[in-house]
Design a protein around this motif. Structure first.
Motif, PDB file in Angstrom:
ATOM      1  N   LEU A 120       5.940  -0.812  -0.256  1.00  8.22           N
ATOM      2  CA  LEU A 120       7.118  -0.714   1.303  1.00  8.22           C
ATOM      3  C   LEU A 120       8.407  -0.511   1.366  1.00  8.22           C
ATOM      4  O   LEU A 120       9.254   0.415   2.378  1.00  8.22           O
ATOM      5  CB  LEU A 120       7.391  -2.359   2.031  1.00  8.22           C
ATOM      6  N   ARG A 121       9.041  -0.742   0.672  1.00  7.69           N
ATOM      7  CA  ARG A 121      10.789   0.145   0.486  1.00  7.69           C
ATOM      8  C   ARG A 121      11.093   1.284   0.201  1.00  7.69           C
ATOM      9  O   ARG A 121      11.597   1.570   1.107  1.00  7.69           O
ATOM     10  CB  ARG A 121      11.417  -0.617  -0.930  1.00  7.69           C
ATOM     11  N   LEU A 122       9.603   2.332  -0.410  1.00  2.00           N
ATOM     12  CA  LEU A 122       9.651   3.486  -0.788  1.00  2.00           C
ATOM     13  C   LEU A 122       9.958   3.992   0.588  1.00  2.00           C
ATOM     14  O   LEU A 122      10.380   4.865   1.248  1.00  2.00           O
ATOM     15  CB  LEU A 122       8.659   3.403  -1.774  1.00  2.00           C
ATOM     16  N   LEU A 123       9.208   3.779   1.221  1.00  2.00           N
ATOM     17  CA  LEU A 123       8.142   4.484   2.362  1.00  2.00           C
ATOM     18  C   LEU A 123       9.481   4.095   4.077  1.00  2.00           C
ATOM     19  O   LEU A 123       9.478   4.439   4.302  1.00  2.00           O
ATOM     20  CB  LEU A 123       6.550   4.316   2.511  1.00  2.00           C
ATOM     21  N   GLU A 124       9.544   2.640   3.925  1.00  2.00           N
ATOM     22  CA  GLU A 124      10.473   2.408   5.188  1.00  2.00           C
ATOM     23  C   GLU A 124      11.742   3.266   4.724  1.00  2.00           C
ATOM     24  O   GLU A 124      12.647   4.142   5.788  1.00  2.00           O
ATOM     25  CB  GLU A 124      10.724   1.549   4.500  1.00  2.00           C
ATOM     26  N   ARG A 135      -2.266  -8.688  17.720  1.00  2.44           N
ATOM     27  CA  ARG A 135      -1.551  -8.325  17.760  1.00  2.44           C
ATOM     28  C   ARG A 135      -0.305  -8.537  16.123  1.00  2.44           C
ATOM     29  O   ARG A 135      -0.547  -9.055  15.194  1.00  2.44           O
ATOM     30  CB  ARG A 135      -0.487  -9.591  18.038  1.00  2.44           C
ATOM     31  N   PRO A 136      -1.073  -6.894  15.539  1.00  4.17           N
ATOM     32  CA  PRO A 136      -1.155  -7.168  13.844  1.00  4.17           C
ATOM     33  C   PRO A 136       0.629  -6.550  13.580  1.00  4.17           C
ATOM     34  O   PRO A 136       1.198  -6.386  14.319  1.00  4.17           O
ATOM     35  CB  PRO A 136      -2.521  -6.798  13.952  1.00  4.17           C
ATOM     36  N   GLU A 137       0.359  -6.685  12.353  1.00  4.37           N
ATOM     37  CA  GLU A 137       1.518  -6.498  12.269  1.00  4.37           C
ATOM     38  C   GLU A 137       1.654  -5.894  10.817  1.00  4.37           C
ATOM     39  O   GLU A 137       0.851  -5.159   9.623  1.00  4.37           O
ATOM     40  CB  GLU A 137       2.379  -7.916  11.120  1.00  4.37           C
ATOM     41  N   PRO A 138       1.376  -4.003  10.956  1.00  3.84           N
ATOM     42  CA  PRO A 138       1.293  -3.321   9.763  1.00  3.84           C
ATOM     43  C   PRO A 138       2.865  -3.337   9.328  1.00  3.84           C
ATOM     44  O   PRO A 138       4.188  -3.895   9.703  1.00  3.84           O
ATOM     45  CB  PRO A 138       2.382  -2.260  11.143  1.00  3.84           C
ATOM     46  N   ASP A 139       2.311  -2.762   7.650  1.00  2.00           N
ATOM     47  CA  ASP A 139       4.081  -3.201   6.916  1.00  2.00           C
ATOM     48  C   ASP A 139       4.364  -2.610   7.061  1.00  2.00           C
ATOM     49  O   ASP A 139       5.714  -2.790   6.736  1.00  2.00           O
ATOM     50  CB  ASP A 139       2.867  -2.702   6.162  1.00  2.00           C
ATOM     51  N   VAL A 140       5.008  -1.323   7.721  1.00  2.00           N
ATOM     52  CA  VAL A 140       5.826   0.058   7.830  1.00  2.00           C
ATOM     53  C   VAL A 140       5.343   0.800   9.448  1.00  2.00           C
ATOM     54  O   VAL A 140       4.069   1.063  10.084  1.00  2.00           O
ATOM     55  CB  VAL A 140       5.977   0.610   7.542  1.00  2.00           C
ATOM     56  N   LEU A 141       6.240   0.552  10.527  1.00  2.00           N
ATOM     57  CA  LEU A 141       5.791   1.168  11.438  1.00  2.00           C
ATOM     58  C   LEU A 141       7.368   2.435  11.870  1.00  2.00           C
ATOM     59  O   LEU A 141       8.017   2.383  11.724  1.00  2.00           O
ATOM     60  CB  LEU A 141       5.189   0.379  12.854  1.00  2.00           C
ATOM     61  N   VAL A 173       1.246   2.130   9.458  1.00  2.00           N
ATOM     62  CA  VAL A 173       0.987   2.492   7.663  1.00  2.00           C
ATOM     63  C   VAL A 173       0.807   0.867   7.459  1.00  2.00           C
ATOM     64  O   VAL A 173       1.400  -0.181   7.831  1.00  2.00           O
ATOM     65  CB  VAL A 173       2.271   2.631   7.001  1.00  2.00           C
ATOM     66  N   GLU A 174      -0.625   0.764   6.900  1.00  2.00           N
ATOM     67  CA  GLU A 174      -0.615  -0.712   5.972  1.00  2.00           C
ATOM     68  C   GLU A 174      -0.602   0.352   4.442  1.00  2.00           C
ATOM     69  O   GLU A 174      -1.399   0.897   3.852  1.00  2.00           O
ATOM     70  CB  GLU A 174      -2.019  -0.934   6.424  1.00  2.00           C
ATOM     71  N   VAL A 175       0.068  -0.906   3.653  1.00  2.00           N
ATOM     72  CA  VAL A 175      -0.771  -0.919   1.730  1.00  2.00           C
ATOM     73  C   VAL A 175      -1.426  -2.213   2.198  1.00  2.00           C
ATOM     74  O   VAL A 175      -1.687  -3.047   2.336  1.00  2.00           O
ATOM     75  CB  VAL A 175       0.702  -1.109   1.657  1.00  2.00           C
ATOM     76  N   TYR A 189      -1.729   7.174  12.111  1.00  2.00           N
ATOM     77  CA  TYR A 189      -2.083   5.981  10.788  1.00  2.00           C
ATOM     78  C   TYR A 189      -2.344   6.027   9.397  1.00  2.00           C
ATOM     79  O   TYR A 189      -2.984   7.331   8.703  1.00  2.00           O
ATOM     80  CB  TYR A 189      -3.419   5.534  11.876  1.00  2.00           C
ATOM     81  N   TRP A 190      -1.547   5.819   8.356  1.00  2.00           N
ATOM     82  CA  TRP A 190      -1.586   6.013   7.096  1.00  2.00           C
ATOM     83  C   TRP A 190      -1.832   4.915   6.374  1.00  2.00           C
ATOM     84  O   TRP A 190      -2.205   3.670   6.898  1.00  2.00           O
ATOM     85  CB  TRP A 190      -0.107   6.303   6.953  1.00  2.00           C
ATOM     86  N   ARG A 191      -3.219   4.885   6.037  1.00  2.00           N
ATOM     87  CA  ARG A 191      -3.578   3.544   4.886  1.00  2.00           C
ATOM     88  C   ARG A 191      -3.785   3.742   3.210  1.00  2.00           C
ATOM     89  O   ARG A 191      -3.437   5.038   2.632  1.00  2.00           O
ATOM     90  CB  ARG A 191      -4.747   3.756   4.661  1.00  2.00           C
TER      91      ARG A 191
END
Length: 202
Positions: A59-63, A89-95, A121-123, A148-150
């Motif tokens: 998460l840190r790297l991608l954000e 109401r989902p919560e993507p890891d990063v958007l 983005v979902e991890v 969308y990235w998985r």
């Protein structure tokens, strides 16, 4: 009247017993004592397990990379919900979202509209495999989110599966599998060294 009393439930545990028809997207802002990062999928609350080291570092790297490389008018943030419809109401890891319109409603904001989201983005975690591979991409695509990235773990490093929305079918089509380096021109010029996730000192 509080949401707890409205549904006839104890203030401390009301989220454990859904009302007839399930919870709504607006309930996430009204229910007290919800665990952090609770999502709403098809009217049901989804609670997440503790973060793994891989998940947190990815998460840190991608954000950071998405934020650093974003052009004017776009911004990146982690762990904010997207109100897709009344029951989701989902919560993507990063958007990545459009920051040049009215997507930012102030410091008390808790969610984005799907039309403001450029990339979700979902991890993948052990407890989110089915949601991240099947349920969420279908819902993001139906809501019109274009990219969308998985992200999955392979030998301690991220592998990024990239998808782009086909506007004719409102479904995602694969646009590459990336190991070691993620280099794209959409939704903007992106170049991420995925090996940077390796622990320092190794």
């Amino acid at each position: 009247m509080s949401a707890a009393r409205e549904y006839g439930l104890d203030e401390d545990y009301e989220w454990a017993r859904p009302p007839a028809g399930g919870w709504t997207a607006d309930d996430l802002d009204r229910l007290p004592n919800l665990p952090a990062h609770t999502e709403l999928i098809d009217g049901s609350l989804v609670l997440v397990s503790p973060r793994t080291f891989f998940h947190a570092r990815t998460l840190r790297l991608l954000e950071n990379a998405l934020l650093d490389q974003a052009p004017d008018g776009l911004d990146a943030i982690r762990e904010m919900t997207v109100k897709l419809d009344k029951s989701n109401r989902p919560e993507p890891d990063v958007l990545v979202y459009r920051a040049d319109g009215d997507a930012d409603t102030g410091p008390g904001q808790t969610w984005f509209r799907p039309e403001d989201v450029v990339l979700a983005v979902e991890v993948v975690s052990a407890d989110s495999v089915d949601r991240d591979r099947e349920a969420k991409p279908r819902k993001y695509a139906a809501a019109g989110i274009r990219h969308y990235w998985r992200v999955e773990e392979e030998k301690g490093l991220p592998v990024v599966y990239v998808y782009e929305l086909d506007p004719a079918t409102r479904a995602y089509v694969p646009n590459g599998v990336h190991r070691e380096r993620l280099k794209l021109t959409v939704p903007y010029d992106i170049d991420i060294d995925l090996t940077a996730l390796a622990p320092r000192g190794r």
